[in-house]
Scaffold this motif. Structure first.
Motif, PDB file in Angstrom:
ATOM      1  N   GLU A   1       0.820  -1.214   0.000  1.00  0.00           N
ATOM      2  CA  GLU A   1       0.000   0.000   0.000  1.00  0.00           C
ATOM      3  C   GLU A   1       0.855   1.267   0.000  1.00  0.00           C
ATOM      4  O   GLU A   1       0.355   2.353  -0.273  1.00  0.00           O
ATOM      5  N   MET A   2       2.152   1.136   0.317  1.00  0.00           N
ATOM      6  CA  MET A   2       2.970   2.327   0.531  1.00  0.00           C
ATOM      7  C   MET A   2       4.130   2.468  -0.445  1.00  0.00           C
ATOM      8  O   MET A   2       4.833   3.480  -0.420  1.00  0.00           O
ATOM      9  N   ILE A   3       4.376   1.487  -1.284  1.00  0.00           N
ATOM     10  CA  ILE A   3       5.517   1.549  -2.196  1.00  0.00           C
ATOM     11  C   ILE A   3       5.044   1.242  -3.608  1.00  0.00           C
ATOM     12  O   ILE A   3       4.032   0.564  -3.801  1.00  0.00           O
ATOM     13  N   TYR A   4       5.739   1.767  -4.602  1.00  0.00           N
ATOM     14  CA  TYR A   4       5.355   1.624  -6.015  1.00  0.00           C
ATOM     15  C   TYR A   4       3.955   2.188  -6.256  1.00  0.00           C
ATOM     16  O   TYR A   4       3.122   1.594  -6.952  1.00  0.00           O
ATOM     17  N   GLY A   5       3.693   3.351  -5.695  1.00  0.00           N
ATOM     18  CA  GLY A   5       2.348   3.917  -5.727  1.00  0.00           C
ATOM     19  C   GLY A   5       1.812   4.211  -7.113  1.00  0.00           C
ATOM     20  O   GLY A   5       0.599   4.358  -7.289  1.00  0.00           O
ATOM     21  N   GLU A   6       2.686   4.289  -8.114  1.00  0.00           N
ATOM     22  CA  GLU A   6       2.194   4.580  -9.467  1.00  0.00           C
ATOM     23  C   GLU A   6       1.637   3.336 -10.166  1.00  0.00           C
ATOM     24  O   GLU A   6       0.998   3.442 -11.208  1.00  0.00           O
ATOM     25  N   LEU A   7       1.852   2.172  -9.567  1.00  0.00           N
ATOM     26  CA  LEU A   7       1.398   0.920 -10.172  1.00  0.00           C
ATOM     27  C   LEU A   7       0.078   0.462  -9.558  1.00  0.00           C
ATOM     28  O   LEU A   7      -0.193   0.717  -8.389  1.00  0.00           O
ATOM     29  N   PRO A   8      -0.747  -0.264 -10.321  1.00  0.00           N
ATOM     30  CA  PRO A   8      -1.925  -0.911  -9.724  1.00  0.00           C
ATOM     31  C   PRO A   8      -1.468  -1.896  -8.649  1.00  0.00           C
ATOM     32  O   PRO A   8      -0.344  -2.413  -8.685  1.00  0.00           O
ATOM     33  N   LEU A   9      -2.359  -2.196  -7.706  1.00  0.00           N
ATOM     34  CA  LEU A   9      -1.974  -3.007  -6.555  1.00  0.00           C
ATOM     35  C   LEU A   9      -1.400  -4.362  -6.958  1.00  0.00           C
ATOM     36  O   LEU A   9      -0.371  -4.804  -6.419  1.00  0.00           O
ATOM     37  N   VAL A  10      -2.033  -5.052  -7.896  1.00  0.00           N
ATOM     38  CA  VAL A  10      -1.549  -6.380  -8.283  1.00  0.00           C
ATOM     39  C   VAL A  10      -0.130  -6.290  -8.848  1.00  0.00           C
ATOM     40  O   VAL A  10       0.728  -7.137  -8.548  1.00  0.00           O
ATOM     41  N   GLU A  11       0.154  -5.248  -9.620  1.00  0.00           N
ATOM     42  CA  GLU A  11       1.505  -5.081 -10.167  1.00  0.00           C
ATOM     43  C   GLU A  11       2.512  -4.745  -9.074  1.00  0.00           C
ATOM     44  O   GLU A  11       3.677  -5.169  -9.147  1.00  0.00           O
ATOM     45  N   ARG A  12       2.090  -3.998  -8.060  1.00  0.00           N
ATOM     46  CA  ARG A  12       2.982  -3.739  -6.926  1.00  0.00           C
ATOM     47  C   ARG A  12       3.348  -5.048  -6.238  1.00  0.00           C
ATOM     48  O   ARG A  12       4.510  -5.289  -5.901  1.00  0.00           O
ATOM     49  N   VAL A  13       2.336  -5.869  -6.018  1.00  0.00           N
ATOM     50  CA  VAL A  13       2.579  -7.155  -5.366  1.00  0.00           C
ATOM     51  C   VAL A  13       3.525  -8.006  -6.208  1.00  0.00           C
ATOM     52  O   VAL A  13       4.456  -8.639  -5.683  1.00  0.00           O
ATOM     53  N   GLN A  14       3.316  -8.024  -7.515  1.00  0.00           N
ATOM     54  CA  GLN A  14       4.185  -8.805  -8.394  1.00  0.00           C
ATOM     55  C   GLN A  14       5.627  -8.313  -8.309  1.00  0.00           C
ATOM     56  O   GLN A  14       6.562  -9.128  -8.271  1.00  0.00           O
ATOM     57  N   ARG A  15       5.817  -7.009  -8.260  1.00  0.00           N
ATOM     58  CA  ARG A  15       7.184  -6.480  -8.233  1.00  0.00           C
ATOM     59  C   ARG A  15       7.854  -6.778  -6.885  1.00  0.00           C
ATOM     60  O   ARG A  15       9.033  -7.124  -6.831  1.00  0.00           O
ATOM     61  N   ILE A  16       7.118  -6.620  -5.804  1.00  0.00           N
ATOM     62  CA  ILE A  16       7.657  -6.941  -4.479  1.00  0.00           C
ATOM     63  C   ILE A  16       8.031  -8.414  -4.411  1.00  0.00           C
ATOM     64  O   ILE A  16       9.131  -8.782  -3.983  1.00  0.00           O
ATOM     65  N   HIS A  17       7.122  -9.256  -4.852  1.00  0.00           N
ATOM     66  CA  HIS A  17       7.355 -10.707  -4.838  1.00  0.00           C
ATOM     67  C   HIS A  17       8.534 -11.081  -5.725  1.00  0.00           C
ATOM     68  O   HIS A  17       9.355 -11.943  -5.361  1.00  0.00           O
ATOM     69  N   GLY A  18       8.641 -10.430  -6.878  1.00  0.00           N
ATOM     70  CA  GLY A  18       9.714 -10.748  -7.808  1.00  0.00           C
ATOM     71  C   GLY A  18      11.097 -10.468  -7.257  1.00  0.00           C
ATOM     72  O   GLY A  18      12.089 -11.036  -7.742  1.00  0.00           O
ATOM     73  N   GLN A  19      11.183  -9.605  -6.265  1.00  0.00           N
ATOM     74  CA  GLN A  19      12.474  -9.293  -5.650  1.00  0.00           C
ATOM     75  C   GLN A  19      12.727 -10.097  -4.377  1.00  0.00           C
ATOM     76  O   GLN A  19      13.690  -9.832  -3.655  1.00  0.00           O
ATOM     77  N   GLY A  20      11.848 -11.060  -4.131  1.00  0.00           N
ATOM     78  CA  GLY A  20      12.094 -11.969  -3.025  1.00  0.00           C
ATOM     79  C   GLY A  20      11.518 -11.556  -1.691  1.00  0.00           C
ATOM     80  O   GLY A  20      11.849 -12.149  -0.659  1.00  0.00           O
ATOM     81  N   PHE A  21      10.642 -10.559  -1.681  1.00  0.00           N
ATOM     82  CA  PHE A  21      10.024 -10.098  -0.438  1.00  0.00           C
ATOM     83  C   PHE A  21       8.623 -10.679  -0.285  1.00  0.00           C
ATOM     84  O   PHE A  21       7.929 -10.935  -1.274  1.00  0.00           O
ATOM     85  N   GLU A  22       8.214 -10.862   0.948  1.00  0.00           N
ATOM     86  CA  GLU A  22       6.815 -11.148   1.235  1.00  0.00           C
ATOM     87  C   GLU A  22       6.022  -9.842   1.164  1.00  0.00           C
ATOM     88  O   GLU A  22       6.599  -8.765   0.991  1.00  0.00           O
ATOM     89  N   VAL A  23       4.713  -9.934   1.290  1.00  0.00           N
ATOM     90  CA  VAL A  23       3.853  -8.774   1.059  1.00  0.00           C
ATOM     91  C   VAL A  23       2.916  -8.550   2.240  1.00  0.00           C
ATOM     92  O   VAL A  23       2.289  -9.496   2.733  1.00  0.00           O
ATOM     93  N   GLU A  24       2.823  -7.303   2.652  1.00  0.00           N
ATOM     94  CA  GLU A  24       1.821  -6.875   3.634  1.00  0.00           C
ATOM     95  C   GLU A  24       0.713  -6.126   2.899  1.00  0.00           C
ATOM     96  O   GLU A  24       0.983  -5.352   1.977  1.00  0.00           O
TER      97      GLU A  24
END
Length: 270
Positions: free
Chosen positions: A10-33
């Motif tokens: 909810e707080m990072i990659y604000g220019e992207l839709p939520l699903v794309e933010r989750v994909q980018r976070i996940h793609g870098q090896g992080f879990e998601v809140e």
């Protein structure tokens, strides 16, 4: 030593839709809140393959108000199916009801014995609910100086007292070190004392609520202290990127976050 690291979508990659933010976070090896999951495309979020560490665990009522505590439990029960579909481990609750922007719905500036007892009983009920469904309810501390005025029992020492008194394996603390730094400080002693009751940790630097390294908090020292007490759970970045909402700024913020919470074995032993 590396902790399990997560980032708040909810707080990072604000220019992207939520699903794309989750994909980018996940793609870098992080879990998601996540925060409020209502009116979200839950199947699309689940299809990302991300591991979701936490989400908001209620949407009405106040944990410490005898007139509305039932609403906390009832709304939590309604969110359980979403948590199970996403594989969420922790459902986050707060000491009182938050409105838009995290503002207290009914500001109060003094705690009472009745609030303590009601909060304890509500946490016990949530613990039994969590046990039935295999999730943990995590009570988050908040700061009342800057972001959340008018919320009783919000300080880390108060939320820790409530969680430890509930003494239920499905009730833990969402220890937010950003809020604790603003309201209380002494973070290393705080994490040492709270360690048995921590379900998840959230971080952001102060001031600004950006990634580690942008403010006054020595998060590398905090990481060593956490390693020293044997904490190996989730640490979540609940912060905006100091460089803005763009992808490059978000990537840089996540890299700084990872660096701050990667502890060398030699450092841990010292």
């Amino acid at each position: 030593m590396s902790f399990r690291l997560a980032a708040c979508a909810e707080m990072i990659y604000g220019e992207l839709p939520l699903v794309e933010r989750v994909q980018r976070i996940h793609g870098q090896g992080f879990e998601v809140e996540l925060w409020d999951t209502r009116n979200r495309d839950i199947p699309a979020l689940a299809a990302t393959g991300a591991r979701f560490s936490s989400m908001s665990g209620y949407f009405g009522g106040s944990l410490i108000d005898p007139d509305s505590a039932d609403r906390v439990v009832e709304s939590a029960e309604k969110l359980i199916p979403t948590a199970l579909e996403l594989g969420v481990e922790r459902m986050v609750v707060h000491p009182a009801e938050l409105g838009d922007g995290g503002v207290s719905v009914r500001p109060l500036h003094r705690s009472t014995g009745q609030m303590w007892l009601t909060g304890l009983r509500t946490l016990e009920r949530l613990g039994r609910l969590g046990e039935r469904h295999g999730v943990v309810f995590a009570l988050e501390n908040l700061n009342t100086v800057l972001d959340h005025p008018g919320i009783p029992l919000a300080r880390a020492k108060d939320t820790l007292a409530l969680v430890s008194a509930a003494d239920h394996p499905h009730v833990r603390m969402m220890l937010d070190l950003y809020h604790a730094q603003i309201g209380e400080g002494n973070l290393i002693e705080l994490v040492r004392g709270a360690q048995p009751w921590i379900g998840e940790i959230q971080v952001a630097d102060v001031p600004g609520r950006f990634e580690p390294g942008t403010g006054e908090v020595n998060y590398s020292a905090v990481a060593k202290a956490l390693a020293g007490v044997g904490y190996s759970g989730v640490i979540g970045l609940e912060a905006a990127a100091s460089g803005g909402s763009g992808v490059a700024a978000g990537d840089k913020a996540l890299s700084a976050f990872r660096d701050a919470f990667t502890v060398e074995v030699a450092q841990q032993q010292n």
